[in-house]
Design a protein around this motif. Structure first.
Motif, PDB file in Angstrom:
ATOM      1  N   LYS A   1       0.775  -0.939   0.139  1.00 19.68           N
ATOM      2  CA  LYS A   1       0.000   0.080   0.118  1.00 19.68           C
ATOM      3  C   LYS A   1       0.768   1.183  -0.160  1.00 19.68           C
ATOM      4  CE  LYS A   1      -3.846  -1.932   2.358  1.00 19.68           C
ATOM      5  NZ  LYS A   1      -5.040  -2.130   3.445  1.00 19.68           N
ATOM      6  N   GLU A   2       1.882   1.267   1.111  1.00 18.39           N
ATOM      7  CA  GLU A   2       2.834   2.624   0.844  1.00 18.39           C
ATOM      8  C   GLU A   2       3.505   2.625  -0.404  1.00 18.39           C
ATOM      9  OE1 GLU A   2       4.740   5.690   3.063  1.00 18.39           O
ATOM     10  OE2 GLU A   2       2.823   4.795   2.843  1.00 18.39           O
ATOM     11  N   THR A   3       3.941   1.621  -0.990  1.00 18.41           N
ATOM     12  CA  THR A   3       4.476   1.888  -2.437  1.00 18.41           C
ATOM     13  C   THR A   3       3.543   2.353  -3.461  1.00 18.41           C
ATOM     14  OG1 THR A   3       5.967  -0.231  -1.835  1.00 18.41           O
ATOM     15  CG2 THR A   3       5.827   0.293  -4.214  1.00 18.41           C
ATOM     16  N   LEU A   4       2.370   1.941  -3.404  1.00 22.62           N
ATOM     17  CA  LEU A   4       1.423   2.190  -4.356  1.00 22.62           C
ATOM     18  C   LEU A   4       0.991   3.701  -4.096  1.00 22.62           C
ATOM     19  CD1 LEU A   4      -0.733  -0.839  -4.990  1.00 22.62           C
ATOM     20  CD2 LEU A   4       0.883  -0.055  -6.597  1.00 22.62           C
ATOM     21  N   ARG A   5       1.161   4.066  -2.698  1.00 20.84           N
ATOM     22  CA  ARG A   5       0.602   5.796  -2.519  1.00 20.84           C
ATOM     23  C   ARG A   5       1.828   6.580  -3.055  1.00 20.84           C
ATOM     24  NH1 ARG A   5       2.639   9.496   0.945  1.00 20.84           N
ATOM     25  NH2 ARG A   5       4.143   8.170   1.654  1.00 20.84           N
ATOM     26  N   LEU A   6       3.121   6.141  -2.869  1.00 19.24           N
ATOM     27  CA  LEU A   6       4.150   6.853  -3.591  1.00 19.24           C
ATOM     28  C   LEU A   6       4.564   6.910  -4.825  1.00 19.24           C
ATOM     29  CD1 LEU A   6       6.918   6.540  -0.615  1.00 19.24           C
ATOM     30  CD2 LEU A   6       5.718   8.626  -1.174  1.00 19.24           C
ATOM     31  N   HIS A   7       4.165   5.436  -5.533  1.00 16.90           N
ATOM     32  CA  HIS A   7       4.270   5.311  -7.004  1.00 16.90           C
ATOM     33  C   HIS A   7       3.417   4.877  -7.426  1.00 16.90           C
ATOM     34  CE1 HIS A   7       8.649   6.194  -5.877  1.00 16.90           C
ATOM     35  NE2 HIS A   7       8.475   5.329  -4.802  1.00 16.90           N
ATOM     36  N   SER A   8       2.205   5.602  -7.722  1.00 16.78           N
ATOM     37  CA  SER A   8       0.791   5.126  -8.222  1.00 16.78           C
ATOM     38  C   SER A   8       1.202   4.496  -9.430  1.00 16.78           C
ATOM     39  CB  SER A   8      -0.165   6.024  -8.273  1.00 16.78           C
ATOM     40  OG  SER A   8      -1.305   5.508  -8.771  1.00 16.78           O
ATOM     41  N   PRO A   9       0.633   3.231  -9.930  1.00 14.14           N
ATOM     42  CA  PRO A   9       1.100   2.841 -11.427  1.00 14.14           C
ATOM     43  C   PRO A   9       0.682   3.833 -12.518  1.00 14.14           C
ATOM     44  CG  PRO A   9      -0.144   1.361 -10.176  1.00 14.14           C
ATOM     45  CD  PRO A   9      -0.090   2.327  -9.195  1.00 14.14           C
ATOM     46  N   GLY A  10      -0.454   4.560 -12.347  1.00 12.31           N
ATOM     47  CA  GLY A  10      -0.704   5.675 -13.286  1.00 12.31           C
ATOM     48  C   GLY A  10      -0.842   6.899 -12.382  1.00 12.31           C
ATOM     49  N   PRO A  11       0.126   7.817 -12.619  1.00 13.25           N
ATOM     50  CA  PRO A  11       0.042   9.109 -11.926  1.00 13.25           C
ATOM     51  C   PRO A  11      -1.089  10.027 -12.025  1.00 13.25           C
ATOM     52  CG  PRO A  11       1.941   9.083 -13.501  1.00 13.25           C
ATOM     53  CD  PRO A  11       1.370   7.752 -13.628  1.00 13.25           C
ATOM     54  N   LEU A  12      -1.367  10.059 -13.352  1.00 15.80           N
ATOM     55  CA  LEU A  12      -2.763  10.707 -13.743  1.00 15.80           C
ATOM     56  C   LEU A  12      -3.656   9.613 -14.176  1.00 15.80           C
ATOM     57  CD1 LEU A  12      -1.177  13.326 -15.969  1.00 15.80           C
ATOM     58  CD2 LEU A  12      -1.946  13.571 -13.726  1.00 15.80           C
ATOM     59  N   LEU A  13      -4.965   9.624 -13.394  1.00 13.95           N
ATOM     60  CA  LEU A  13      -5.923   8.738 -13.554  1.00 13.95           C
ATOM     61  C   LEU A  13      -6.507   8.867 -15.220  1.00 13.95           C
ATOM     62  CD1 LEU A  13      -7.505   8.309 -10.083  1.00 13.95           C
ATOM     63  CD2 LEU A  13      -5.623   7.278 -11.205  1.00 13.95           C
ATOM     64  N   ALA A  14      -7.478   8.061 -15.467  1.00 17.12           N
ATOM     65  CA  ALA A  14      -8.024   8.025 -16.680  1.00 17.12           C
ATOM     66  C   ALA A  14      -9.127   9.497 -16.862  1.00 17.12           C
ATOM     67  CB  ALA A  14      -8.746   6.825 -17.031  1.00 17.12           C
ATOM     68  N   PRO A  15      -9.014   9.891 -17.921  1.00 15.88           N
ATOM     69  CA  PRO A  15     -10.177  11.258 -17.743  1.00 15.88           C
ATOM     70  C   PRO A  15     -11.356  10.755 -17.371  1.00 15.88           C
ATOM     71  CG  PRO A  15      -8.729  11.322 -19.719  1.00 15.88           C
ATOM     72  CD  PRO A  15      -8.611   9.764 -19.083  1.00 15.88           C
ATOM     73  N   ARG A  16     -12.152  11.676 -16.653  1.00 14.76           N
ATOM     74  CA  ARG A  16     -13.531  11.656 -16.311  1.00 14.76           C
ATOM     75  C   ARG A  16     -14.303  12.691 -16.827  1.00 14.76           C
ATOM     76  NH1 ARG A  16     -13.355   8.041 -10.978  1.00 14.76           N
ATOM     77  NH2 ARG A  16     -11.117   7.026 -11.548  1.00 14.76           N
ATOM     78  N   GLU A  17     -15.533  12.625 -16.490  1.00 15.72           N
ATOM     79  CA  GLU A  17     -16.459  13.649 -17.142  1.00 15.72           C
ATOM     80  C   GLU A  17     -17.611  13.696 -16.384  1.00 15.72           C
ATOM     81  OE1 GLU A  17     -19.307  13.767 -20.550  1.00 15.72           O
ATOM     82  OE2 GLU A  17     -17.385  14.327 -21.463  1.00 15.72           O
ATOM     83  N   ASN A  18     -18.032  14.912 -15.567  1.00 18.87           N
ATOM     84  CA  ASN A  18     -18.932  15.035 -14.594  1.00 18.87           C
ATOM     85  C   ASN A  18     -20.350  15.400 -15.444  1.00 18.87           C
ATOM     86  OD1 ASN A  18     -18.282  17.660 -15.348  1.00 18.87           O
ATOM     87  ND2 ASN A  18     -18.774  18.826 -13.634  1.00 18.87           N
TER      88      ASN A  18
END
Length: 178
Positions: free
Chosen positions: A34-51
């Motif tokens: 969990k700590e590794t993924l907090r610091l080094h998320s696999p995708g630093p920018l998540l897929a675009p979303r639309e409200n």
């Protein structure tokens, strides 16, 4: 690594091998992941979303149908949510009453996205990762090559859609037999 390795060897020591049956007992190893993924998320920018509808965030009105990109890298390092956010500290996931998981229910921890758009492979990947790391920690001791010190590790990451190391991590495995 030493604490995670001790935990794996304590849990599986009597068996002599690692399997799926005791993965749920590896609390510290789970916290390391969990700590590794907090610091080094696999995708630093998540897929675009639309409200779908208008909303207000911090005084800014976001009109409907606005494309939004969420910066998971910045969220994982936000000092409002994390004490000493740049430090690798797995125990932060053990010493809390809050349960952080990969489902995206806590918006300060979203390595695989959040809500309905969470990565569908995360529930498959997590036990595979735990099993892989447990086997590596159980069967091998690890050291840096040629007397290299931990402080000398290059942790640079290039800018890109996915997070990876700038330079490969080279470790020397030493077989372990209980």
């Amino acid at each position: 690594m030493k604490e995670a390795q001790e935990e794996v060897r304590r849990v599986y020591g009597g068996k002599g091998y690692v399997d799926e049956s005791q993965l749920h007992q590896l609390k510290y190893l789970g916290a390391v992941i969990k700590e590794t993924l907090r610091l080094h998320s696999p995708g630093p920018l998540l897929a675009p979303r639309e409200n779908y509808e208008s909303c207000e965030i911090n005084g800014y009105v976001i009109p409907p149908k606005t494309k939004i990109i969420i910066n998971a890298w910045a969220i994982g390092r936000d000092p409002k949510n994390w004490t000493d956010p740049e430090k690798f500290e797995p125990k932060r996931f053990l010493d809390t009453m809050v349960e952080y998981n990969f489902k995206g229910s806590k918006f300060e921890y979203i390595p695989f996205g959040a809500g309905r758009r969470i990565c569908p492979g995360s529930t498959f990947a997590t036990p595979i990762l735990e099993l892989l790391l447990s086997n590596l920690l159980y069967h091998f001791n690890w050291k840096l090559p040629k007397g290299m010190k931990v402080e000398e590790l290059d942790m640079e990451q290039p800018f890109g859609a996915a997070v990876r190391r700038q330079n490969d991590l080279i470790l020397v495995p030493i077989g372990y037999s209980p």
